[in-house]
Enzyme design. Structure first.
Site, PDB file in Angstrom:
ATOM      1  N   ASN A   9       0.926  -1.269   0.146  1.00  0.00           N
ATOM      2  CA  ASN A   9       0.063  -0.094   0.087  1.00  0.00           C
ATOM      3  C   ASN A   9       0.808   1.230   0.082  1.00  0.00           C
ATOM      4  O   ASN A   9       1.339   1.520   1.067  1.00  0.00           O
ATOM      5  CB  ASN A   9      -0.936  -0.050   1.273  1.00  0.00           C
ATOM      6  CG  ASN A   9      -1.792   1.156   1.312  1.00  0.00           C
ATOM      7  OD1 ASN A   9      -1.789   2.046   0.291  1.00  0.00           O
ATOM      8  ND2 ASN A   9      -2.474   1.441   2.508  1.00  0.00           N
ATOM      9  N   TRP A  10       0.965   1.813  -1.445  1.00  0.00           N
ATOM     10  CA  TRP A  10       2.035   2.963  -1.266  1.00  0.00           C
ATOM     11  C   TRP A  10       1.579   4.278  -0.560  1.00  0.00           C
ATOM     12  O   TRP A  10       2.348   5.208  -0.295  1.00  0.00           O
ATOM     13  CB  TRP A  10       2.417   3.254  -2.911  1.00  0.00           C
ATOM     14  CG  TRP A  10       2.999   2.073  -3.517  1.00  0.00           C
ATOM     15  CD1 TRP A  10       3.384   0.914  -3.160  1.00  0.00           C
ATOM     16  CD2 TRP A  10       3.617   2.200  -4.951  1.00  0.00           C
ATOM     17  NE1 TRP A  10       4.156   0.226  -3.950  1.00  0.00           N
ATOM     18  CE2 TRP A  10       4.319   1.260  -5.212  1.00  0.00           C
ATOM     19  CE3 TRP A  10       3.483   3.045  -5.864  1.00  0.00           C
ATOM     20  CZ2 TRP A  10       4.858   0.703  -6.285  1.00  0.00           C
ATOM     21  CZ3 TRP A  10       4.052   3.003  -7.183  1.00  0.00           C
ATOM     22  CH2 TRP A  10       4.858   1.783  -7.199  1.00  0.00           C
ATOM     23  N   LYS A  11       0.217   4.269  -0.251  1.00  0.00           N
ATOM     24  CA  LYS A  11      -0.292   5.569   0.085  1.00  0.00           C
ATOM     25  C   LYS A  11       0.192   6.739  -0.651  1.00  0.00           C
ATOM     26  O   LYS A  11      -0.019   6.477  -1.941  1.00  0.00           O
ATOM     27  CB  LYS A  11       0.083   5.811   1.667  1.00  0.00           C
ATOM     28  CG  LYS A  11      -0.072   4.665   2.655  1.00  0.00           C
ATOM     29  CD  LYS A  11       0.211   4.476   4.040  1.00  0.00           C
ATOM     30  CE  LYS A  11      -0.092   3.238   4.554  1.00  0.00           C
ATOM     31  NZ  LYS A  11       0.016   3.281   6.187  1.00  0.00           N
ATOM     32  N   HIS A  96      -9.567   1.803   4.349  1.00  0.00           N
ATOM     33  CA  HIS A  96      -8.292   1.821   5.289  1.00  0.00           C
ATOM     34  C   HIS A  96      -8.605   2.805   6.363  1.00  0.00           C
ATOM     35  O   HIS A  96      -9.415   3.679   6.058  1.00  0.00           O
ATOM     36  CB  HIS A  96      -7.176   2.393   4.119  1.00  0.00           C
ATOM     37  CG  HIS A  96      -5.788   2.305   5.044  1.00  0.00           C
ATOM     38  ND1 HIS A  96      -5.369   3.002   5.792  1.00  0.00           N
ATOM     39  CD2 HIS A  96      -4.719   1.225   4.750  1.00  0.00           C
ATOM     40  CE1 HIS A  96      -4.374   2.910   6.360  1.00  0.00           C
ATOM     41  NE2 HIS A  96      -3.917   1.636   5.642  1.00  0.00           N
ATOM     42  N   GLU A  98      -6.817   5.052   7.781  1.00  0.00           N
ATOM     43  CA  GLU A  98      -6.545   6.447   7.128  1.00  0.00           C
ATOM     44  C   GLU A  98      -7.748   7.152   6.496  1.00  0.00           C
ATOM     45  O   GLU A  98      -7.782   8.249   6.791  1.00  0.00           O
ATOM     46  CB  GLU A  98      -5.213   6.666   6.478  1.00  0.00           C
ATOM     47  CG  GLU A  98      -4.080   6.397   7.340  1.00  0.00           C
ATOM     48  CD  GLU A  98      -2.946   5.681   6.440  1.00  0.00           C
ATOM     49  OE1 GLU A  98      -2.802   5.760   5.243  1.00  0.00           O
ATOM     50  OE2 GLU A  98      -1.986   5.023   7.131  1.00  0.00           O
ATOM     51  N   GLU A 168      -6.253  -4.690  10.186  1.00  0.00           N
ATOM     52  CA  GLU A 168      -5.065  -3.699  10.634  1.00  0.00           C
ATOM     53  C   GLU A 168      -5.256  -3.114  11.623  1.00  0.00           C
ATOM     54  O   GLU A 168      -6.134  -2.173  11.734  1.00  0.00           O
ATOM     55  CB  GLU A 168      -4.983  -2.549   9.384  1.00  0.00           C
ATOM     56  CG  GLU A 168      -4.475  -3.326   8.087  1.00  0.00           C
ATOM     57  CD  GLU A 168      -3.669  -2.297   7.099  1.00  0.00           C
ATOM     58  OE1 GLU A 168      -2.870  -2.565   6.467  1.00  0.00           O
ATOM     59  OE2 GLU A 168      -4.389  -1.226   6.886  1.00  0.00           O
ATOM     60  N   GLY A 174       2.176   2.163  10.865  1.00  0.00           N
ATOM     61  CA  GLY A 174       3.171   3.053  10.695  1.00  0.00           C
ATOM     62  C   GLY A 174       3.899   3.473  12.094  1.00  0.00           C
ATOM     63  O   GLY A 174       4.542   4.490  12.192  1.00  0.00           O
ATOM     64  N   SER A 214       2.874  -2.548  10.391  1.00  0.00           N
ATOM     65  CA  SER A 214       4.495  -2.711  10.810  1.00  0.00           C
ATOM     66  C   SER A 214       4.751  -3.982  10.408  1.00  0.00           C
ATOM     67  O   SER A 214       5.526  -4.493  10.883  1.00  0.00           O
ATOM     68  CB  SER A 214       4.546  -2.431  12.101  1.00  0.00           C
ATOM     69  OG  SER A 214       4.471  -0.926  12.091  1.00  0.00           O
ATOM     70  N   GLY A 235       2.612  -1.154   4.407  1.00  0.00           N
ATOM     71  CA  GLY A 235       2.834   0.461   3.883  1.00  0.00           C
ATOM     72  C   GLY A 235       4.324   0.565   3.910  1.00  0.00           C
ATOM     73  O   GLY A 235       4.763   0.345   2.715  1.00  0.00           O
ATOM     74  N   GLY A 236       4.969   1.092   4.852  1.00  0.00           N
ATOM     75  CA  GLY A 236       6.368   1.471   4.849  1.00  0.00           C
ATOM     76  C   GLY A 236       7.147   0.809   4.087  1.00  0.00           C
ATOM     77  O   GLY A 236       8.144   0.979   3.384  1.00  0.00           O
TER      78      GLY A 236
HETATM   79  P1  PGA Z   1       2.632   0.203   7.701  1.00  0.00           P
HETATM   80  O1  PGA Z   1       1.061   0.511   7.143  1.00  0.00           O
HETATM   81  O2  PGA Z   1       3.136  -1.152   7.079  1.00  0.00           O
HETATM   82  O3  PGA Z   1       3.561   1.103   7.236  1.00  0.00           O
HETATM   83  O4  PGA Z   1       2.508  -0.087   9.220  1.00  0.00           O
HETATM   84  C1  PGA Z   1       0.240  -0.709   6.637  1.00  0.00           C
HETATM   85  C2  PGA Z   1      -1.026  -0.218   6.256  1.00  0.00           C
HETATM   86  O5  PGA Z   1      -1.446   1.044   6.336  1.00  0.00           O
HETATM   87  O6  PGA Z   1      -1.459  -0.710   5.354  1.00  0.00           O
END
Ligand code: PGA
Length: 252
Positions: A9-11, A96, A98, A168, A174, A214, A235-236
């Site tokens: 998930n590049w966001k 998601h 966010e 999640e 994150g 994470s 994500g990251g």
């Molecule tokens: P993260 O993000 O791996 O940076 O914790 C995961 C996500 O929000 O899909």
């Protein structure tokens, strides 16, 4: 046997001009997993054409990070599932945390979006998960059940073939804090049991449930070893091929 699925998930990271290089690097670094693990890059909408072109002829599939529920019309700034399908997208992240936190996403709009994604023949990655506050207040089960009962309403057992659920925990996204494999497995089992009530036990066994929050090279293997953890939403660690590929390798 459920095929594992590792999705990045590049966001709101990675520019269009940087996209082809990352997709190609992911394809190269994960080529041993072709046919064994589903490898997906979910990119910002503006990166999609470059991502689809770079993934052509490789095992990497491209996903979007959101979609509107209407087929077309007066929704300035929005993108429909028909547009995404036409562009070559195969997966769409829906709900998601966010989007729930910053953009007013509710369980009701998650449901509308997820149904539109599935109706367009794409796979919906529906995200659910509790905040730290909810977990500490003993509301974990209630939150997960509500997010699923409303978010997956009117999704039939046939539709479930086009459904992936991502658990999640909001407190793990994150933050560097990961749910322990046992903590994650406990919720994944609850998700599968809740899903069984919605689409039947037999179908629930076929739906893949990803863990996200994470996830990285150092913890992926023990999370993915759990019975009901069928992949990861990353994500990251998805922003570089050399941090993403070891997670895909762990899923093999
Ligand atoms: P993260 O993000 O791996 O940076 O914790 C995961 C996500 O929000 O899909």
């Amino acid at each position: 046997m459920r095929k594992k699925i590792i999705a990045g998930n590049w966001k709101m990271n990675i520019k269009p001009g940087e996209t082809a290089a990352l997709v190609k690097a992911v394809a190269e670094a994960t080529k041993d997993a072709a046919g064994i693990v589903d490898v997906v890059c979910c990119t910002p909408a503006i990166d999609i054409p470059a991502a689809v072109a770079a993934a052509a002829g490789t095992h990497v599939k491209i996903g979007a990070e959101n979609a509107h529920w209407a087929e077309s019309g007066a929704y300035t700034g929005e993108i429909s599932t028909a547009m995404l399908a036409d562009a070559g997208v195969e997966y769409v992240i829906i709900g998601h945390s966010e989007r729930r936190q910053y953009f007013g996403e509710s369980d009701e709009t998650v449901n509308k979006r997820a149904r539109a994604v599935i109706a367009a023949g794409l796979t919906a990655i529906v995200c659910i998960g509790e905040t730290l506050e909810e977990r500490e207040a003993g509301k974990l089960e209630e939150v997960i059940e509500r997010q699923m009962n409303v978010g997956l309403k009117d999704i039939s057992s046939t539709d479930a073939a086009k459904l992936v659920i991502a658990y999640e925990p909001v407190w793990a996204i994150g933050t560097g804090k990961t749910a322990t494999p046992d903590q994650a497995q406990e919720v994944h089992a609850l998700i599968r049991a809740t899903l069984a009530k919605l689409v039947g036990a037999e179908t629930a066994e076929t739906v893949r449930i990803q863990y996200g929050g994470s996830m990285k090279a150092s913890n992926a293997a023990e999370l993915l070893a759990k019975k009901d953890i069928d992949g990861g939403l990353i994500g990251g660690a998805a922003l570089k091929a050399d941090t993403f590929a070891p997670i895909v390798a762990a899923a093999k």
